[in-house]
Design a protein around this motif. Structure first.
Motif, PDB file in Angstrom:
ATOM      1  N   LEU A 323       0.838  -1.201   0.000  1.00  0.00           N
ATOM      2  CA  LEU A 323       0.000   0.000   0.000  1.00  0.00           C
ATOM      3  C   LEU A 323       0.872   1.250   0.000  1.00  0.00           C
ATOM      4  O   LEU A 323       1.863   1.330   0.716  1.00  0.00           O
ATOM      5  CB  LEU A 323      -0.953   0.042   1.201  1.00  0.00           C
ATOM      6  CG  LEU A 323      -1.911   1.242   1.177  1.00  0.00           C
ATOM      7  CD1 LEU A 323      -2.903   1.158   0.021  1.00  0.00           C
ATOM      8  CD2 LEU A 323      -2.663   1.388   2.486  1.00  0.00           C
ATOM      9  N   GLU A 324       0.408   2.223  -0.782  1.00  0.00           N
ATOM     10  CA  GLU A 324       1.130   3.483  -0.963  1.00  0.00           C
ATOM     11  C   GLU A 324       0.896   4.447   0.193  1.00  0.00           C
ATOM     12  O   GLU A 324       0.703   5.649  -0.032  1.00  0.00           O
ATOM     13  CB  GLU A 324       0.691   4.108  -2.283  1.00  0.00           C
ATOM     14  CG  GLU A 324      -0.816   4.470  -2.380  1.00  0.00           C
ATOM     15  CD  GLU A 324      -1.701   3.397  -2.990  1.00  0.00           C
ATOM     16  OE1 GLU A 324      -1.334   2.199  -2.914  1.00  0.00           O
ATOM     17  OE2 GLU A 324      -2.774   3.738  -3.523  1.00  0.00           O
ATOM     18  N   VAL A 325       0.875   3.938   1.422  1.00  0.00           N
ATOM     19  CA  VAL A 325       0.762   4.771   2.621  1.00  0.00           C
ATOM     20  C   VAL A 325       1.536   6.074   2.391  1.00  0.00           C
ATOM     21  O   VAL A 325       2.685   6.031   1.967  1.00  0.00           O
ATOM     22  CB  VAL A 325       1.306   3.961   3.825  1.00  0.00           C
ATOM     23  CG1 VAL A 325       1.685   4.849   4.977  1.00  0.00           C
ATOM     24  CG2 VAL A 325       0.302   2.897   4.231  1.00  0.00           C
ATOM     25  N   ASN A 370      -5.484   5.859 -10.189  1.00  0.00           N
ATOM     26  CA  ASN A 370      -4.412   5.455  -9.271  1.00  0.00           C
ATOM     27  C   ASN A 370      -3.605   4.306  -9.853  1.00  0.00           C
ATOM     28  O   ASN A 370      -2.401   4.397 -10.052  1.00  0.00           O
ATOM     29  CB  ASN A 370      -4.989   4.983  -7.928  1.00  0.00           C
ATOM     30  CG  ASN A 370      -5.538   6.118  -7.086  1.00  0.00           C
ATOM     31  OD1 ASN A 370      -5.621   7.250  -7.543  1.00  0.00           O
ATOM     32  ND2 ASN A 370      -5.911   5.803  -5.859  1.00  0.00           N
ATOM     33  N   GLU A 371      -4.296   3.189 -10.091  1.00  0.00           N
ATOM     34  CA  GLU A 371      -3.573   1.945 -10.380  1.00  0.00           C
ATOM     35  C   GLU A 371      -3.020   1.897 -11.805  1.00  0.00           C
ATOM     36  O   GLU A 371      -1.939   1.349 -12.032  1.00  0.00           O
ATOM     37  CB  GLU A 371      -4.456   0.733 -10.082  1.00  0.00           C
ATOM     38  CG  GLU A 371      -4.914   0.662  -8.615  1.00  0.00           C
ATOM     39  CD  GLU A 371      -3.774   0.736  -7.590  1.00  0.00           C
ATOM     40  OE1 GLU A 371      -2.601   0.555  -7.983  1.00  0.00           O
ATOM     41  OE2 GLU A 371      -4.055   0.982  -6.411  1.00  0.00           O
ATOM     42  N   GLY A 372      -3.741   2.467 -12.763  1.00  0.00           N
ATOM     43  CA  GLY A 372      -3.225   2.496 -14.130  1.00  0.00           C
ATOM     44  C   GLY A 372      -1.968   3.358 -14.212  1.00  0.00           C
ATOM     45  O   GLY A 372      -0.989   2.992 -14.872  1.00  0.00           O
ATOM     46  N   VAL A 425      -7.782  -3.270 -13.830  1.00  0.00           N
ATOM     47  CA  VAL A 425      -7.728  -1.851 -13.465  1.00  0.00           C
ATOM     48  C   VAL A 425      -6.271  -1.376 -13.564  1.00  0.00           C
ATOM     49  O   VAL A 425      -5.988  -0.262 -14.002  1.00  0.00           O
ATOM     50  CB  VAL A 425      -8.311  -1.623 -12.054  1.00  0.00           C
ATOM     51  CG1 VAL A 425      -8.153  -0.173 -11.610  1.00  0.00           C
ATOM     52  CG2 VAL A 425      -9.781  -2.050 -12.021  1.00  0.00           C
ATOM     53  N   TYR A 426      -5.362  -2.251 -13.212  1.00  0.00           N
ATOM     54  CA  TYR A 426      -3.936  -1.934 -13.275  1.00  0.00           C
ATOM     55  C   TYR A 426      -3.427  -1.972 -14.716  1.00  0.00           C
ATOM     56  O   TYR A 426      -2.893  -1.001 -15.243  1.00  0.00           O
ATOM     57  CB  TYR A 426      -3.134  -2.961 -12.457  1.00  0.00           C
ATOM     58  CG  TYR A 426      -3.324  -2.873 -10.961  1.00  0.00           C
ATOM     59  CD1 TYR A 426      -4.538  -3.179 -10.365  1.00  0.00           C
ATOM     60  CD2 TYR A 426      -2.279  -2.496 -10.131  1.00  0.00           C
ATOM     61  CE1 TYR A 426      -4.705  -3.109  -8.991  1.00  0.00           C
ATOM     62  CE2 TYR A 426      -2.436  -2.427  -8.758  1.00  0.00           C
ATOM     63  CZ  TYR A 426      -3.650  -2.731  -8.192  1.00  0.00           C
ATOM     64  OH  TYR A 426      -3.797  -2.657  -6.837  1.00  0.00           O
ATOM     65  N   THR A 427      -3.583  -3.146 -15.351  1.00  0.00           N
ATOM     66  CA  THR A 427      -2.917  -3.366 -16.632  1.00  0.00           C
ATOM     67  C   THR A 427      -3.637  -2.657 -17.781  1.00  0.00           C
ATOM     68  O   THR A 427      -3.008  -1.975 -18.589  1.00  0.00           O
ATOM     69  CB  THR A 427      -2.815  -4.878 -16.899  1.00  0.00           C
ATOM     70  OG1 THR A 427      -2.111  -5.466 -15.808  1.00  0.00           O
ATOM     71  CG2 THR A 427      -2.086  -5.155 -18.194  1.00  0.00           C
TER      72      THR A 427
HETATM   73 ZN    ZN Z   1      -1.233   0.497  -6.702  1.00  0.00          ZN
END
Ligand code: ZN
Ligand code: TRP
Length: 534
Positions: A323-325, A370-372, A425-427
């Motif tokens: 996680l990007e805390v 965020n994720e892309g 969502v990422y890829t």
């Molecule tokens: Zn991420």
């Protein structure tokens, strides 16, 4: 049905309709009866995925979280002091809070009435109404065992306050925070944080921002962290345990705090081969590259947005994602099974400091922003390390994921709660950016990325706003491209913004950023798995 049960049913039905009405009410709308020129703050901000998270009627400026935690009993004793500004005259307002026991609530120093509901609402009625525009301070005293959260965004993935063998690892995206402190739980209400965390002496307590004090008194140590940069509250942490803590500055002077679980230096990545490197060693090597990674990303996205940095690696088996805390990314140990994936996940989480944290989501459905973006940063890093350019990675995924794969069914511009962290969502998010890059050209593409970070710094963004920005900077109409890549549950034709649904041979359309065809060109094989696709 007995009369009492019948009455209970009527009350339940009334409550349900009231809740439904509240849920439908737009943010800030009146949800109670007006009394003396004040009204109740809304119980949610109306996020379509999580309607009752966040609250209306006020804006938090600062959280002071005093927490004592005993890993031997899992018990937490907390005092949350929340400084906020009323955005309309308030007769009462809500916080999000779930589990544990509330002992008292005070507003501006005076005891307040409060009531809790099963759906994580803590409704506070102060003795005097709160005037629009005025600051007010709420102090909530509470204690208990914080519950590790499971929700439909990831039914197999516990998150929030995760109990570990020697403490806790706290990763609260999307809705875990209300299980450890009372708050206005939506990324649109950013605030500064101060953490005062008391743990048994000998343990470390790691939070966001800068370490401003550490004092041992008898058998306890109190750690004080200050995080002044506005922060979406799901990014707050109080991660406790035995850590090897390193404090240093980058060559640019940024304060860094890295914490690695010492057990990881006894754990070879190949259990059959005691001479293989340990998770701890590989983590150290990747963390040692953070300054270089920040520089690389700052050269593309613009200046690093925060006043400190660093990373935490824990050996907890229950921690199943990074996680990007904010300012202090948290990683599970298995991300450091080899140096290339280790570096890549560090790039991903650091990229979120720009895209995700400094520019936060206006609503959870915009998750691809965020994720892309963070995945695309991994692709850029891969290119710079000679491990495959973004265009090569794009082609690998495009060619290897057949059109009938469920991957293409996820509408990543509005994936729904169960698919919030789906690999697509990422890829597909990163693929969308590569298609945009091919469409508008490198110069304009990187101008768009930088402008997005700069204009939205400290704030929140939506997909529609990003599309408008891309159109303005490129001077092109891009709605077909984004419709095909973000909003159509089908495999888009290669690079082409066409509404055409037929998947043509992967030849035309995208221009290769690498200059295609050279025999010595490295294949990106196999593509790095998206971090959450487990
Ligand atoms: Zn991420
Ligand atoms: N945002 C995290 C990342 O960097 C992933 C994540 C956060 C996640 N919360 C989650 C994944 C819950 C699965 C379930 O990729």
């Amino acid at each position: 049905m007995s009369i009492r049960r019948a009455r209970a049913a009527v009350v339940a039905a009334l409550l349900a309709t009231t809740l439904a009405a509240m849920t439908l009410a737009p943010a800030g709308a009146s949800t109670g009866t007006a009394a003396g020129g004040c009204r109740a703050g809304a119980p949610g901000v109306g996020d379509p995925y999580y309607p009752l998270y966040g609250n209306g009627g006020y804006d938090v400026q600062h959280y002071l979280l005093k927490i004592a935690y005993n890993p031997a009993t899992d018990r937490l004793v907390g005092v949350a002091t929340i400084t906020a500004r009323a955005t309309h005259n308030l007769c009462r307002f809500n916080l999000d809070f779930q589990g544990m026991t509330v002992r008292s609530v005070k507003v501006n120093g005076k005891a307040a009435r409060w009531r809790r509901s099963a759906d994580h609402e803590l409704t506070v009625t102060p003795q005097r109404r709160l005037k629009e525009g005025r600051r007010f301070t709420t102090v909530v005293r509470y204690d208990g065992v914080p519950r590790t959260f499971v929700d439909p965004s990831a039914p197999d993935v516990p998150y929030g306050w995760i109990h570990t063998d020697d403490g806790s690892v706290v990763v609260s995206e999307p809705e875990g925070s209300a299980n450890w402190f009372p708050l206005n739980d939506h990324p649109t209400d950013k605030a500064a944080f101060t953490f005062v965390v008391t743990v048994p002496a000998g343990l470390e307590a790691i939070s966001n921002g800068r370490l401003v004090g550490r004092r041992t008194h008898g058998r306890h140590t109190t750690w004080v962290w200050h995080a002044p940069d506005p922060m979406a509250p799901y990014l707050a942490t109080a991660t406790i345990g035995q850590f090897r803590l390193r404090t240093y500055r980058t060559p640019d002077g940024l304060r860094m705090y890295d914490a690695v679980d010492p057990d990881l230096y006894d754990r070879p990545v190949d259990p059959q081969d005691p001479a293989s490197p340990t998770y701890g060693e590989i983590a150290d090597r990747s963390l040692a590259r953070q300054a270089e990674i920040m520089d690389f990303l700052a050269g593309i996205f613009g200046p690093y947005p925060f006043s400190s940095g660093g990373g935490v690696v824990d050996d907890a088996e229950d921690l199943t994602f990074a996680l990007e805390v904010q300012t202090r990314s948290i990683y599970p140990y298995f991300d450091f099974a080899d140096p290339i994936s280790g570096d890549s996940v560090v790039v991903h989480e650091i990229a979120h400091q720009w895209y995700g944290n400094d520019v936060a989501l206006a609503a959870w459905k915009h998750m691809w922003l965020n994720e892309g973006f963070a995945t695309y940063a991994q692709w850029l890093w891969s290119g710079r390390e000679g491990l495959g350019t973004p265009q090569e990675l794009f082609e690998t995924y495009y060619n290897e994921i057949p059109a009938d794969d469920p991957f293409w069914d996820v509408v990543i511009g509005d994936p729904g709660i169960p698919n919030l962290f789906h690999g697509a969502v990422y890829t597909r998010g990163a693929m969308t950016l590569q298609v945009l890059r091919n469409q508008v050209g490198d110069r304009k593409f990187f101008r768009i990325l930088r402008a997005w970070a700069k204009r939205k710094s400290g704030g929140n963004g939506t997909t529609a706003q990003f599309v408008r920005l891309a159109e303005r900077i490129s001077g092109q109409q891009l709605d077909e491209l984004f419709d095909a890549w973000l909003f159509t549950p089908a495999k888009p034709t290669y690079g082409a913004p066409a509404a055409a649904t037929a998947v043509t041979a992967a030849t035309g359309g995208a221009r290769s950023a690498a200059g295609s065809g050279s025999a010595g060109r490295r294949r990106a094989s196999p593509p790095p798995a998206p971090p959450a696709a487990r």
